[in-house]
Design an enzyme around this catalytic site. Structure first.
Site, PDB file in Angstrom:
ATOM      1  N   GLY A  55       0.804  -1.218   0.000  1.00 50.54           N
ATOM      2  CA  GLY A  55       0.000   0.000   0.000  1.00 50.54           C
ATOM      3  C   GLY A  55       0.835   1.266   0.000  1.00 50.54           C
ATOM      4  O   GLY A  55       0.414   2.298   0.504  1.00 50.54           O
ATOM      5  N   GLY A  56       2.037   1.170  -0.560  1.00 50.49           N
ATOM      6  CA  GLY A  56       2.894   2.347  -0.655  1.00 50.49           C
ATOM      7  C   GLY A  56       3.541   2.734   0.672  1.00 50.49           C
ATOM      8  O   GLY A  56       4.186   3.766   0.772  1.00 50.49           O
ATOM      9  N   LEU A  83      14.909   4.609  -8.580  1.00 47.77           N
ATOM     10  CA  LEU A  83      14.811   5.113  -9.958  1.00 47.77           C
ATOM     11  C   LEU A  83      14.123   6.470  -9.903  1.00 47.77           C
ATOM     12  O   LEU A  83      13.094   6.620  -9.238  1.00 47.77           O
ATOM     13  CB  LEU A  83      14.027   4.118 -10.822  1.00 47.77           C
ATOM     14  CG  LEU A  83      14.627   2.706 -10.848  1.00 47.77           C
ATOM     15  CD1 LEU A  83      13.672   1.716 -11.486  1.00 47.77           C
ATOM     16  CD2 LEU A  83      15.955   2.700 -11.601  1.00 47.77           C
ATOM     17  N   HIS A 134       5.152   3.437 -14.239  1.00 48.72           N
ATOM     18  CA  HIS A 134       4.684   2.188 -13.630  1.00 48.72           C
ATOM     19  C   HIS A 134       3.966   1.393 -14.714  1.00 48.72           C
ATOM     20  O   HIS A 134       2.919   1.806 -15.192  1.00 48.72           O
ATOM     21  CB  HIS A 134       3.728   2.505 -12.465  1.00 48.72           C
ATOM     22  CG  HIS A 134       3.086   1.290 -11.858  1.00 48.72           C
ATOM     23  ND1 HIS A 134       3.279   0.925 -10.548  1.00 48.72           N
ATOM     24  CD2 HIS A 134       2.261   0.360 -12.374  1.00 48.72           C
ATOM     25  CE1 HIS A 134       2.608  -0.179 -10.301  1.00 48.72           C
ATOM     26  NE2 HIS A 134       1.960  -0.542 -11.391  1.00 48.72           N
ATOM     27  N   LYS A 156      -3.009   4.611  -7.363  1.00 50.10           N
ATOM     28  CA  LYS A 156      -3.331   4.813  -8.777  1.00 50.10           C
ATOM     29  C   LYS A 156      -4.636   5.589  -8.922  1.00 50.10           C
ATOM     30  O   LYS A 156      -5.576   5.360  -8.155  1.00 50.10           O
ATOM     31  CB  LYS A 156      -3.458   3.452  -9.459  1.00 50.10           C
ATOM     32  CG  LYS A 156      -2.161   2.657  -9.419  1.00 50.10           C
ATOM     33  CD  LYS A 156      -2.386   1.199  -9.767  1.00 50.10           C
ATOM     34  CE  LYS A 156      -1.112   0.406  -9.535  1.00 50.10           C
ATOM     35  NZ  LYS A 156      -1.331  -1.051  -9.591  1.00 50.10           N
ATOM     36  N   GLU A 159       6.994  -5.733  -7.807  1.00 47.14           N
ATOM     37  CA  GLU A 159       6.239  -6.701  -7.009  1.00 47.14           C
ATOM     38  C   GLU A 159       5.198  -7.398  -7.851  1.00 47.14           C
ATOM     39  O   GLU A 159       4.867  -6.946  -8.944  1.00 47.14           O
ATOM     40  CB  GLU A 159       5.570  -6.027  -5.799  1.00 47.14           C
ATOM     41  CG  GLU A 159       4.473  -5.063  -6.149  1.00 47.14           C
ATOM     42  CD  GLU A 159       3.593  -4.717  -4.939  1.00 47.14           C
ATOM     43  OE1 GLU A 159       3.605  -5.451  -3.940  1.00 47.14           O
ATOM     44  OE2 GLU A 159       2.878  -3.711  -5.031  1.00 47.14           O
ATOM     45  N   ARG A 200      -3.672 -11.357  -7.119  1.00 43.39           N
ATOM     46  CA  ARG A 200      -5.133 -11.207  -7.046  1.00 43.39           C
ATOM     47  C   ARG A 200      -5.631 -10.435  -8.256  1.00 43.39           C
ATOM     48  O   ARG A 200      -4.834  -9.942  -9.048  1.00 43.39           O
ATOM     49  CB  ARG A 200      -5.476 -10.422  -5.781  1.00 43.39           C
ATOM     50  CG  ARG A 200      -4.739  -9.087  -5.783  1.00 43.39           C
ATOM     51  CD  ARG A 200      -5.180  -8.132  -4.723  1.00 43.39           C
ATOM     52  NE  ARG A 200      -4.254  -7.031  -4.569  1.00 43.39           N
ATOM     53  CZ  ARG A 200      -4.232  -5.936  -5.306  1.00 43.39           C
ATOM     54  NH1 ARG A 200      -5.107  -5.795  -6.286  1.00 43.39           N
ATOM     55  NH2 ARG A 200      -3.342  -4.979  -5.109  1.00 43.39           N
ATOM     56  N   VAL A 248      -7.917  -3.698  -9.317  1.00 42.13           N
ATOM     57  CA  VAL A 248      -8.932  -2.671  -9.574  1.00 42.13           C
ATOM     58  C   VAL A 248      -8.971  -2.357 -11.078  1.00 42.13           C
ATOM     59  O   VAL A 248     -10.029  -2.226 -11.682  1.00 42.13           O
ATOM     60  CB  VAL A 248      -8.611  -1.382  -8.784  1.00 42.13           C
ATOM     61  CG1 VAL A 248      -9.617  -0.282  -9.093  1.00 42.13           C
ATOM     62  CG2 VAL A 248      -8.555  -1.657  -7.289  1.00 42.13           C
ATOM     63  N   ARG A 288     -10.643   6.278 -11.686  1.00 38.11           N
ATOM     64  CA  ARG A 288     -11.230   5.878 -10.398  1.00 38.11           C
ATOM     65  C   ARG A 288     -12.005   7.064  -9.851  1.00 38.11           C
ATOM     66  O   ARG A 288     -11.401   8.105  -9.550  1.00 38.11           O
ATOM     67  CB  ARG A 288     -10.136   5.480  -9.407  1.00 38.11           C
ATOM     68  CG  ARG A 288      -9.328   4.300  -9.876  1.00 38.11           C
ATOM     69  CD  ARG A 288      -8.411   3.803  -8.765  1.00 38.11           C
ATOM     70  NE  ARG A 288      -7.522   2.770  -9.259  1.00 38.11           N
ATOM     71  CZ  ARG A 288      -6.854   1.932  -8.473  1.00 38.11           C
ATOM     72  NH1 ARG A 288      -6.978   2.019  -7.161  1.00 38.11           N
ATOM     73  NH2 ARG A 288      -6.057   1.014  -8.976  1.00 38.11           N
TER      74      ARG A 288
HETATM   75  P1  ADP Z   1       3.595  -1.348  -2.440  1.00 39.14           P
HETATM   76  O1  ADP Z   1       3.524  -2.833  -2.284  1.00 39.14           O
HETATM   77  O2  ADP Z   1       3.588  -0.643  -1.141  1.00 39.14           O
HETATM   78  O3  ADP Z   1       2.632  -0.809  -3.440  1.00 39.14           O
HETATM   79  P2  ADP Z   1       5.759  -1.188  -4.415  1.00 39.14           P
HETATM   80  O4  ADP Z   1       7.015  -1.944  -4.284  1.00 39.14           O
HETATM   81  O5  ADP Z   1       4.770  -1.666  -5.431  1.00 39.14           O
HETATM   82  O6  ADP Z   1       5.072  -1.048  -2.977  1.00 39.14           O
HETATM   83  O7  ADP Z   1       6.100   0.340  -4.722  1.00 39.14           O
HETATM   84  C1  ADP Z   1       5.090   1.314  -4.688  1.00 39.14           C
HETATM   85  C2  ADP Z   1       5.555   2.540  -5.415  1.00 39.14           C
HETATM   86  O8  ADP Z   1       6.763   3.048  -4.819  1.00 39.14           O
HETATM   87  C3  ADP Z   1       5.918   2.317  -6.868  1.00 39.14           C
HETATM   88  O9  ADP Z   1       4.783   2.367  -7.726  1.00 39.14           O
HETATM   89  C4  ADP Z   1       6.869   3.469  -7.101  1.00 39.14           C
HETATM   90  O10 ADP Z   1       6.134   4.659  -7.231  1.00 39.14           O
HETATM   91  C5  ADP Z   1       7.642   3.556  -5.800  1.00 39.14           C
HETATM   92  N1  ADP Z   1       8.873   2.734  -5.842  1.00 39.14           N
HETATM   93  C6  ADP Z   1       9.031   1.484  -5.383  1.00 39.14           C
HETATM   94  N2  ADP Z   1      10.290   1.034  -5.602  1.00 39.14           N
HETATM   95  C7  ADP Z   1      10.953   2.035  -6.226  1.00 39.14           C
HETATM   96  C8  ADP Z   1      12.285   2.186  -6.756  1.00 39.14           C
HETATM   97  N3  ADP Z   1      13.199   1.222  -6.656  1.00 39.14           N
HETATM   98  N4  ADP Z   1      12.606   3.366  -7.337  1.00 39.14           N
HETATM   99  C9  ADP Z   1      11.686   4.360  -7.448  1.00 39.14           C
HETATM  100  N5  ADP Z   1      10.426   4.282  -6.981  1.00 39.14           N
HETATM  101  C10 ADP Z   1      10.049   3.134  -6.381  1.00 39.14           C
END
Ligand code: ADP
Length: 463
Positions: free
Chosen positions: A178-179, A217, A222, A251, A301, A305, A308, A351
């Site tokens: 969840g960020g 990065l 995304h 999102k 990741e 599931r 949305v 959304r």
């Molecule tokens: P969550 O499971 O909390 O959603 P994520 O690993 O999917 O976590 O990452 C969520 C968001 O965080 C990504 O969509 C991106 O915006 C940012 N993020 C994650 N890893 C990186 C990275 N290595 N470099 C830059 N941004 C990142």
């Protein structure tokens, strides 16, 4: 003649009634898929959702607890009891709530129910970001530079890892979601402080202090890949989506396909995702999330599931993803080969959230007037109606507006039209903000990165 494995799997997974362990628009969406497949549905609700229309369109409805999600939609025992009382043979978890809870998937299977999703062990592997990264590296999926192991305690070793990766780096909780549970480290002098803070957060929020480090990065997009797999060693990817329009890692607008990504560059990534699914024995639908920067993909990741944003892929691939997911859980052989997968036209999803369009604070209350757009290439997935009471207890998503047209520019025009025809009164929504976004020139050009929306909002506030 079907293969023996198909017969045995189909017999083992047979069910005619599905309990939908969710609420809102996704409960409505899953009910529709079940009915079309000739399956009966059982809805569950909290006290706050007693009058919700998704309850009356199901074949039966059971109230499983008080309004708080922790005591209802997250109450595993109550849901399993409801499934048993209602005679359900399967549970569809939807998204959010218990959809990525390996213990729940396992408890459902132990109770003799089919969990419409992957096995508990697939969920557990992908739920831990370190084991997920390791599995992906083993399958040849490109990952963000950084070790596929947890950070040690030794400060000198941590410093060496950061130097090897190169600043800026990002510290992430292995169990995060969840960020949350992430921290960017721009340079060495704040490294240890960032680790201490993230470790504490991870311990509190996710019950595990395990952290890992990777390259941060700076201007990625995304991009994600939808997969669908059966129990018989078949897997396909259904194309890609761009979900870069995010606010606070949430999102807001999604589209398929991702603009400007040529087949030559995405093809090997899609095939690596399929390979990873086969390698871990994945079943059902899933999404591989990537960051895309300077022509390269980096896995972040996997969501084990339904998502949305699945409708944009349904619109461009023509595949009913929810039906395919249910059929896979029933043990059917996937009736789609990779060569059959096509991408027709372009699709956007907005959304629609019950929130203030300026402050983004949730807005609960009664919808006094509702007008939804109709017409060619327009789809609305929603659970609300005029008179519906938006509850403060749950996610603010009240509808998904989805459009489909031959080209991206035409799909954008169709979304403008659809947004113009959407009226929600009585509560605040983000519709004014979405209307403005679809007038934006850079967004219309495509290929904006994950920071674009926040920067755009900042500029709008300053103006
Ligand atoms: P969550 O499971 O909390 O959603 P994520 O690993 O999917 O976590 O990452 C969520 C968001 O965080 C990504 O969509 C991106 O915006 C940012 N993020 C994650 N890893 C990186 C990275 N290595 N470099 C830059 N941004 C990142």
């Amino acid at each position: 003649m079907p293969e023996t494995s198909e017969l045995s799997a189909a017999a083992g997974h047979r069910f005619d009634t599905v309990l939908i362990a969710n609420r809102g628009e996704i409960a409505v969406r899953i009910q529709r898929a079940c009915r079309e497949l000739g399956l009966k549905t059982v809805a569950i609700c909290s006290e706050a959702d007693r009058e919700a229309p998704y309850g009356s369109t199901a074949d039966s409805l059971l109230c499983i607890g008080p309004s708080s999600a922790a005591k209802s939609y997250l109450n595993q025992d109550a849901i399993l009891l409801a499934a048993s009382l209602a005679g359900a043979g399967a549970i569809h978890p939807g998204y959010g709530f218990l959809s990525e809870n390996a213990a729940f998937a396992s408890a459902a299977e132990k109770a003799g129910l089919v969990f419409i999703g992957p096995t508990a062990s697939s969920i557990a592997i992908m739920g831990d970001k370190i084991s997920a990264k390791r599995a992906m590296m083993a399958a040849g999926v490109p990952c963000v530079p950084g070790p596929d192991t947890a950070l040690p305690d030794d400060p000198a070793t941590i410093e060496r890892i950061a130097l090897e990766i190169g600043y800026p780096v990002i510290i992430k909780a292995a169990g995060g979601g969840g960020g949350r549970g992430m921290r960017v480290v721009p340079k060495a002098d704040v490294l240890h402080e960032a680790i201490a803070l993230t470790r504490e957060e991870a311990r509190k929020a996710f019950g595990s202090p395990s952290l890992y480090m990777e390259k941060f990065l700076e201007h990625p997009r995304h991009i994600e890949i939808q997969v669908i797999c059966d129990d018989h060693g078949n897997a396909v990817w259904l194309g890609h989506r761009d979900c870069s329009m995010q606010r606070r890692h949430q999102k807001v607008v999604e589209e398929a396909p991702a603009a400007g990504i040529v087949p030559d560059i995405i093809q090997p990534v899609g095939m690596a995702c399929v390979q990873a699914c086969l390698q871990i024995g994945y079943r059902g639908v899933g999404t591989f999330e990537f960051l895309y920067e300077d022509g390269a993909f980096y896995f972040i990741e996997m969501n084990t599931r339904l998502q949305v944003e699945h409708p944009v892929t349904e619109m461009t691939s023509g595949v009913d993803i929810v039906q395919a997911q249910i059929r896979a859980a029933q043990g059917h052989v996937l009736d789609l080969a990779q060569g059959d997968v096509t991408c027709d036209g372009h699709s956007f999803e907005c959304r629609i959230n019950a929130e203030d369009p300026e402050t983004f604070l949730p807005s609960a209350g009664v919808v006094t007037h509702l007008a939804l757009p109709t017409g060619r290439g327009i789809r609305v997935d929603t659970h609300i109606h005029a008179g519906y009471k938006v509850s403060p207890y749950y996610d603010s998503l009240i509808a998904k507006l989805i459009v489909h047209a031959p080209t991206r520019a035409e799909a954008m025009a169709r979304m403008r039209e659809a947004l113009a025809g959407t009226e929600v009164e009585g509560i605040s929504t983000n519709i004014p903000f979405l209307r403005a976004l679809f007038e934006d020139g850079a967004f219309a050009q495509g290929e904006t990165d994950i920071h674009y929306l926040e920067q755009w909002l900042k500029l709008r506030r300053a103006a």
